[in-house]
Design a protein around this motif. Sequence first.
Motif, PDB file in Angstrom:
ATOM      1  N   GLU A  18       0.790  -1.234   0.000  1.00 40.47           N
ATOM      2  CA  GLU A  18       0.000   0.000   0.000  1.00 40.47           C
ATOM      3  C   GLU A  18       0.821   1.282   0.000  1.00 40.47           C
ATOM      4  N   SER A  19       2.057   1.239   0.475  1.00 36.96           N
ATOM      5  CA  SER A  19       2.782   2.493   0.683  1.00 36.96           C
ATOM      6  C   SER A  19       4.124   2.628  -0.029  1.00 36.96           C
ATOM      7  N   SER A  20       4.656   1.569  -0.576  1.00 33.14           N
ATOM      8  CA  SER A  20       5.998   1.675  -1.155  1.00 33.14           C
ATOM      9  C   SER A  20       5.959   2.140  -2.612  1.00 33.14           C
ATOM     10  N   LEU A  21       7.081   2.673  -3.035  1.00 33.25           N
ATOM     11  CA  LEU A  21       7.319   3.017  -4.432  1.00 33.25           C
ATOM     12  C   LEU A  21       8.726   2.506  -4.754  1.00 33.25           C
ATOM     13  N   PRO A  22       8.823   1.265  -5.208  1.00 35.23           N
ATOM     14  CA  PRO A  22      10.141   0.657  -5.429  1.00 35.23           C
ATOM     15  C   PRO A  22      10.872   1.277  -6.623  1.00 35.23           C
ATOM     16  N   LEU A  23      11.817   2.134  -6.323  1.00 25.80           N
ATOM     17  CA  LEU A  23      12.546   2.857  -7.361  1.00 25.80           C
ATOM     18  C   LEU A  23      13.338   1.925  -8.270  1.00 25.80           C
ATOM     19  N   LYS A  24      13.796   0.808  -7.742  1.00 26.78           N
ATOM     20  CA  LYS A  24      14.549  -0.156  -8.555  1.00 26.78           C
ATOM     21  C   LYS A  24      13.713  -0.599  -9.763  1.00 26.78           C
ATOM     22  N   SER A  25      12.415  -0.693  -9.618  1.00 23.94           N
ATOM     23  CA  SER A  25      11.572  -1.118 -10.741  1.00 23.94           C
ATOM     24  C   SER A  25      11.668  -0.129 -11.901  1.00 23.94           C
ATOM     25  N   PHE A  26      11.772   1.172 -11.599  1.00 24.59           N
ATOM     26  CA  PHE A  26      11.899   2.178 -12.647  1.00 24.59           C
ATOM     27  C   PHE A  26      13.320   2.219 -13.209  1.00 24.59           C
ATOM     28  N   GLU A  27      14.288   1.838 -12.396  1.00 21.11           N
ATOM     29  CA  GLU A  27      15.656   1.730 -12.904  1.00 21.11           C
ATOM     30  C   GLU A  27      15.738   0.604 -13.944  1.00 21.11           C
ATOM     31  N   TYR A  28      15.049  -0.489 -13.689  1.00 23.17           N
ATOM     32  CA  TYR A  28      14.990  -1.569 -14.684  1.00 23.17           C
ATOM     33  C   TYR A  28      14.346  -1.071 -15.980  1.00 23.17           C
ATOM     34  N   LEU A  29      13.246  -0.324 -15.850  1.00 21.25           N
ATOM     35  CA  LEU A  29      12.589   0.224 -17.048  1.00 21.25           C
ATOM     36  C   LEU A  29      13.524   1.160 -17.804  1.00 21.25           C
ATOM     37  N   ALA A  30      14.311   1.942 -17.061  1.00 26.63           N
ATOM     38  CA  ALA A  30      15.243   2.868 -17.699  1.00 26.63           C
ATOM     39  C   ALA A  30      16.312   2.133 -18.504  1.00 26.63           C
ATOM     40  N   CYS A  31      16.500   0.866 -18.206  1.00 26.49           N
ATOM     41  CA  CYS A  31      17.428   0.032 -18.984  1.00 26.49           C
ATOM     42  C   CYS A  31      16.694  -0.696 -20.107  1.00 26.49           C
ATOM     43  N   GLY A  32      15.386  -0.439 -20.235  1.00 23.39           N
ATOM     44  CA  GLY A  32      14.600  -1.065 -21.294  1.00 23.39           C
ATOM     45  C   GLY A  32      14.123  -2.461 -20.975  1.00 23.39           C
ATOM     46  N   LEU A  33      14.255  -2.867 -19.721  1.00 26.24           N
ATOM     47  CA  LEU A  33      13.900  -4.237 -19.349  1.00 26.24           C
ATOM     48  C   LEU A  33      12.438  -4.382 -18.952  1.00 26.24           C
ATOM     49  N   PRO A  34      11.822  -5.505 -19.297  1.00 28.99           N
ATOM     50  CA  PRO A  34      10.510  -5.807 -18.725  1.00 28.99           C
ATOM     51  C   PRO A  34      10.703  -6.129 -17.242  1.00 28.99           C
ATOM     52  N   VAL A  35       9.688  -5.858 -16.428  1.00 28.62           N
ATOM     53  CA  VAL A  35       9.806  -6.052 -14.988  1.00 28.62           C
ATOM     54  C   VAL A  35       8.652  -6.918 -14.488  1.00 28.62           C
ATOM     55  N   VAL A  36       9.007  -7.948 -13.729  1.00 33.28           N
ATOM     56  CA  VAL A  36       8.024  -8.778 -13.051  1.00 33.28           C
ATOM     57  C   VAL A  36       8.093  -8.417 -11.574  1.00 33.28           C
ATOM     58  N   SER A  37       6.962  -8.015 -11.011  1.00 35.04           N
ATOM     59  CA  SER A  37       6.936  -7.539  -9.625  1.00 35.04           C
ATOM     60  C   SER A  37       5.715  -8.072  -8.893  1.00 35.04           C
ATOM     61  N   THR A  38       5.868  -8.178  -7.589  1.00 34.59           N
ATOM     62  CA  THR A  38       4.704  -8.352  -6.735  1.00 34.59           C
ATOM     63  C   THR A  38       3.795  -7.153  -7.001  1.00 34.59           C
ATOM     64  N   THR A  39       2.498  -7.345  -6.916  1.00 36.09           N
ATOM     65  CA  THR A  39       1.566  -6.233  -7.133  1.00 36.09           C
ATOM     66  C   THR A  39       1.757  -5.191  -6.036  1.00 36.09           C
ATOM     67  N   ILE A  40       2.145  -3.988  -6.449  1.00 38.86           N
ATOM     68  CA  ILE A  40       2.349  -2.846  -5.553  1.00 38.86           C
ATOM     69  C   ILE A  40       1.419  -1.740  -6.040  1.00 38.86           C
ATOM     70  N   ASN A  41       0.628  -1.191  -5.129  1.00 39.17           N
ATOM     71  CA  ASN A  41      -0.383  -0.204  -5.528  1.00 39.17           C
ATOM     72  C   ASN A  41       0.184   0.953  -6.340  1.00 39.17           C
ATOM     73  N   SER A  42       1.341   1.479  -5.948  1.00 35.08           N
ATOM     74  CA  SER A  42       1.902   2.628  -6.653  1.00 35.08           C
ATOM     75  C   SER A  42       2.327   2.298  -8.080  1.00 35.08           C
ATOM     76  N   LEU A  43       2.543   1.023  -8.372  1.00 29.60           N
ATOM     77  CA  LEU A  43       2.948   0.621  -9.726  1.00 29.60           C
ATOM     78  C   LEU A  43       1.758   0.304 -10.632  1.00 29.60           C
ATOM     79  N   LYS A  44       0.583   0.157 -10.052  1.00 29.88           N
ATOM     80  CA  LYS A  44      -0.591  -0.236 -10.847  1.00 29.88           C
ATOM     81  C   LYS A  44      -0.896   0.746 -11.970  1.00 29.88           C
ATOM     82  N   LYS A  45      -0.634   2.036 -11.750  1.00 22.02           N
ATOM     83  CA  LYS A  45      -0.940   2.997 -12.813  1.00 22.02           C
ATOM     84  C   LYS A  45       0.016   2.857 -13.999  1.00 22.02           C
ATOM     85  N   TYR A  46       1.054   2.063 -13.823  1.00 19.90           N
ATOM     86  CA  TYR A  46       1.996   1.769 -14.905  1.00 19.90           C
ATOM     87  C   TYR A  46       1.861   0.317 -15.357  1.00 19.90           C
ATOM     88  N   LYS A  47       0.650  -0.203 -15.294  1.00 20.94           N
ATOM     89  CA  LYS A  47       0.413  -1.630 -15.564  1.00 20.94           C
ATOM     90  C   LYS A  47       0.830  -2.068 -16.970  1.00 20.94           C
TER      91      LYS A  47
END
Length: 100
Positions: A18-47
């Motif tokens: 409910e409260s985290s925003l895992p910055l590492k997930s966006f670092e992976y995206l910045a490298c062009g990588l697909p990301v598999v993550s546990t469902t995190i509410n803050s990431l849902k808008k980037y589904k």
Amino acid sequence: YNSTLGIMPFVKKKYIVESSLPLKSFEYLACGLPVVSTTINSLKKYKDFFLFADNFNEFENKILLAKTKSKDLKLFKSRLEISKSLDYDLSFENLLLNIN
């Protein structure tokens, strides 16, 4: 850039989901990588950019799916574009412009 995907498994604790925003997930995206993550509410808008999994079988299936998407040039470029739009320096500049 030699990686195939980013994996973000988290323990499903309320404060993480409910409260985290895992910055590492966006670092992976910045490298062009697909990301598999546990469902995190803050990431849902980037589904469109994350593959969500919440148990072992889902992670296995989403990892296999991500591997097939990892070399797709169109998806690669879209990951880079969303990353650029979320750049810290750009966000800070926009904040300063809106404060003044």
